[in-house]
Design a protein around this motif. Sequence first.
Motif, mmCIF file in Angstrom:
data_model
loop_
_atom_site.group_PDB
_atom_site.id
_atom_site.type_symbol
_atom_site.label_atom_id
_atom_site.label_comp_id
_atom_site.label_asym_id
_atom_site.label_seq_id
_atom_site.Cartn_x
_atom_site.Cartn_y
_atom_site.Cartn_z
ATOM 1 N N SER A 23 45.824 53.325 37.475
ATOM 2 C CA SER A 23 44.603 53.030 36.734
ATOM 3 C C SER A 23 43.527 54.093 36.952
ATOM 4 O O SER A 23 42.441 53.995 36.385
ATOM 5 C CB SER A 23 44.059 51.666 37.132
ATOM 6 O OG SER A 23 43.618 51.686 38.485
ATOM 7 N N SER A 70 48.691 38.020 38.611
ATOM 8 C CA SER A 70 47.626 37.044 38.359
ATOM 9 C C SER A 70 48.131 35.629 38.593
ATOM 10 O O SER A 70 47.461 34.800 39.227
ATOM 11 C CB SER A 70 47.115 37.198 36.921
ATOM 12 O OG SER A 70 46.594 38.494 36.703
ATOM 13 N N ASP A 91 41.315 42.746 40.489
ATOM 14 C CA ASP A 91 40.038 42.714 39.782
ATOM 15 C C ASP A 91 39.590 44.122 39.411
ATOM 16 O O ASP A 91 39.059 44.362 38.317
ATOM 17 C CB ASP A 91 38.963 42.042 40.639
ATOM 18 C CG ASP A 91 39.177 40.545 40.749
ATOM 19 O OD1 ASP A 91 39.953 40.005 39.929
ATOM 20 O OD2 ASP A 91 38.588 39.923 41.651
ATOM 21 N N ARG A 92 39.773 45.078 40.293
ATOM 22 C CA ARG A 92 39.376 46.457 40.017
ATOM 23 C C ARG A 92 40.206 47.050 38.878
ATOM 24 O O ARG A 92 39.700 47.790 38.048
ATOM 25 C CB ARG A 92 39.512 47.305 41.270
ATOM 26 C CG ARG A 92 38.432 47.032 42.323
ATOM 27 C CD ARG A 92 38.745 47.761 43.631
ATOM 28 N NE ARG A 92 37.685 47.512 44.617
ATOM 29 C CZ ARG A 92 36.723 48.384 44.918
ATOM 30 N NH1 ARG A 92 36.682 49.541 44.328
ATOM 31 N NH2 ARG A 92 35.807 48.079 45.811
ATOM 32 N N LEU A 152 41.643 45.381 36.424
ATOM 33 C CA LEU A 152 41.341 44.720 35.154
ATOM 34 C C LEU A 152 39.940 45.019 34.634
ATOM 35 O O LEU A 152 39.729 45.182 33.436
ATOM 36 C CB LEU A 152 41.511 43.208 35.308
ATOM 37 C CG LEU A 152 42.944 42.715 35.524
ATOM 38 C CD1 LEU A 152 42.960 41.229 35.817
ATOM 39 C CD2 LEU A 152 43.796 43.008 34.294
ATOM 40 N N SER A 153 38.970 45.066 35.528
ATOM 41 C CA SER A 153 37.583 45.202 35.093
ATOM 42 C C SER A 153 37.047 46.617 35.166
ATOM 43 O O SER A 153 36.117 46.979 34.451
ATOM 44 C CB SER A 153 36.682 44.281 35.922
ATOM 45 O OG SER A 153 36.703 44.689 37.284
ATOM 46 N N VAL A 182 35.268 47.631 37.426
ATOM 47 C CA VAL A 182 34.026 47.563 38.197
ATOM 48 C C VAL A 182 34.316 46.796 39.458
ATOM 49 O O VAL A 182 35.292 46.050 39.545
ATOM 50 C CB VAL A 182 32.904 46.855 37.392
ATOM 51 C CG1 VAL A 182 32.548 47.659 36.162
ATOM 52 C CG2 VAL A 182 33.326 45.442 37.019
ATOM 53 N N SER A 223 34.746 44.061 42.171
ATOM 54 C CA SER A 223 35.004 42.643 41.967
ATOM 55 C C SER A 223 33.947 41.803 42.656
ATOM 56 O O SER A 223 33.117 42.279 43.409
ATOM 57 C CB SER A 223 36.387 42.286 42.540
ATOM 58 O OG SER A 223 36.367 42.407 43.931
ATOM 59 N N SER A 224 34.015 40.486 42.378
ATOM 60 C CA SER A 224 33.057 39.563 42.972
ATOM 61 C C SER A 224 33.331 39.303 44.439
ATOM 62 O O SER A 224 32.490 38.756 45.144
ATOM 63 C CB SER A 224 33.084 38.226 42.210
ATOM 64 O OG SER A 224 34.381 37.670 42.255
#
Length: 674
Positions: free
Chosen positions: A570, A595, A627-628, A630-631, A633, A635-636
Amino acid sequence: MSAPRRNGQLSSCEPCRKSKLRCDHSTPTCKRCERRGKSDLCVYHPAPLTKPRQSGQILKATQKTTNLQPLLCAKTISVTSLGSSASVSLLGAAQFPNISKRHLSGSGFLGPTSYSGSVFSNEVELDLGVRASLSQTDTPLDPQRVNQGAQVLSLLEHLDLYEKLIENRNKIIPGWVFGPPLTGALIVQLRASYRNATAGSENEYARLLDLSRVLFKNSAIPIQTRSSMSLNDYLSQYALRWDMIGLVFAVAGSTTFQVLQQELDELFKGSPGTTKEGLRQVTFQATEACLQFCNYLGIISDPLSWMMVQHTIFLSSLHGACDHRTWQMLGDLTTTVFALGLHQPAAANDVPFFLEEIRKRAMVAAYALDKDIATCLGRPPRICWRYCNIQFPLDISYDEVVAEPVVREAALQRLDAAGWNIDGRIDKGVRGRGALIVSLFRESVLEVSLSHELGGLEERVLEVCRRLDEYYSALPEHLQWTDDKEDPTLASLHLEFLYQRFLLCQTLFKRIGKGLDLLIRTSSEIITLLLKVISIQSRLGLVPAHVKWDLCYIGLPAAAVLSIELLRRSQTDSLTSLTTPSTHFPRSEIIQKLSVFIAQFNTFVPQNEGDYEISNRGQKVISQALDRVLSGVPSSISPSEAVVSDGATIGDDMEFMAFLENFDWEQEVRLAFG
């Protein structure tokens, strides 16, 4: 003779002194006490008129001069509930003092290099060992141990609860080492003995003291068998032993990790105040006490090895496979199976068929535990196949193992030349035989993975992989997994074979940077199979404990490999990938699998048990990586939750990927809940 007092007169024993009778000062027991049946109370106090220095401390006449610890009061044995605090008051003082007199055990198994084995024949050595043990049965018992034994026996008041727990566990996954016929018959024998000892008595504690003495004397006598013995004959003679009592407690405690919570709640309705945590602590301490009783007596027996096998499993579930207490118990178990000679079984005409088969299964269980825990800790295994003659359990059911000779012989006739049943049944002896096969290959995997030699590493890994594939291909067709099959036992066996290959590929890639393609492909197969098993079990209405644990000790490391590769791919074009561009990597499919895997992990993995915290830490790391990807940015999940212990902050993707690569999956996650 007793020691003189300061006035020059010989000391009187406590019973004679208190009764103001003339004592003959004999040791260890005076003749008057022997005639009056008070041998257990006959002790010589060094200063009978002095008061204890600590306030509130009660010194009883049964206390030996070398022991300054107060005995537990009789009232503490009345246990009406098994709540979380029950074990504290019940067995909190069960610490055994050092004593000068100990029962002596025989040396046990002697191999060809033993100096004793070269001087004496096996028959002479065995005869000497038996006579030595029998001579100890008349030795006076330690009153404190008798008292502690009575407290352990008081827990048999809840025998009906233990039985229901074990029955519920057997409905989910029957024991293959200590199957339902063994545990069921043993509980029946113990229930009858407990009721006979306590029924109609106004002083239950006194009756339990008598029963405790019986168990100590029975446990000190070696078990003698004959080939015509049935399981009921065996248990009717030898159920009242501390090793047998400990086995029941260890099995009952282990079931609390295998029975579903809703079923536990239903069972506990009939026992007000009982909690899962309290039951675990009480059965754990009771098993520990039984182990110490056996150590005090110096016995070596088959039931002792059974108790130790089950207690090692109990410890692994209670504290985690990576806990030092589990490793320590495994060492004691290894010592016992070697002393019994289970690693080098010899033909014997006086051993009944069922006992010979249980010995095979107990040895396989010890060998498999050794490999699992050694893998978890990254340590050399204690039991090596090259020094053992470990035999495969028979592929027959437990009922057939303990059945009459006619039924048993009919079952044996249904086995092929390799020992598998010809009916295509996988609900008989497959689990025991599969455990041995997997463990044998695991030893080869550990030999490669733990070796410091890098020369020829790739060839050694490929050789073990080749032998692994050949053996799997040679298994009967009904034991080979295909996508159209849905048997959980079959899937579990296939998963173990995949895990062997995963460990080998992981070693190859970490050591010399090769084999990444095979490692990724194997990791993807593991995650796919785990998700299918959970789907199958969910349709059946339950997800057993061993499937949940597979999510941790097999699934997490495999998911980590896929997460790292996802994160690599990615990155921007300037980031050099470690794989060739032509390598097939189904990015979307892997993201979907990971997931779902994380969702299943959060749903089914039991919290606050075993190595949960370590596993949960690994799960958070994988979640953040996903999360990194997919987004794009952060993650939470806060970086502090993902970092192992140093408190470092994870910044951009490249830094996080470096952290992932350095996360020690072998030591941190592998075999959690093993």
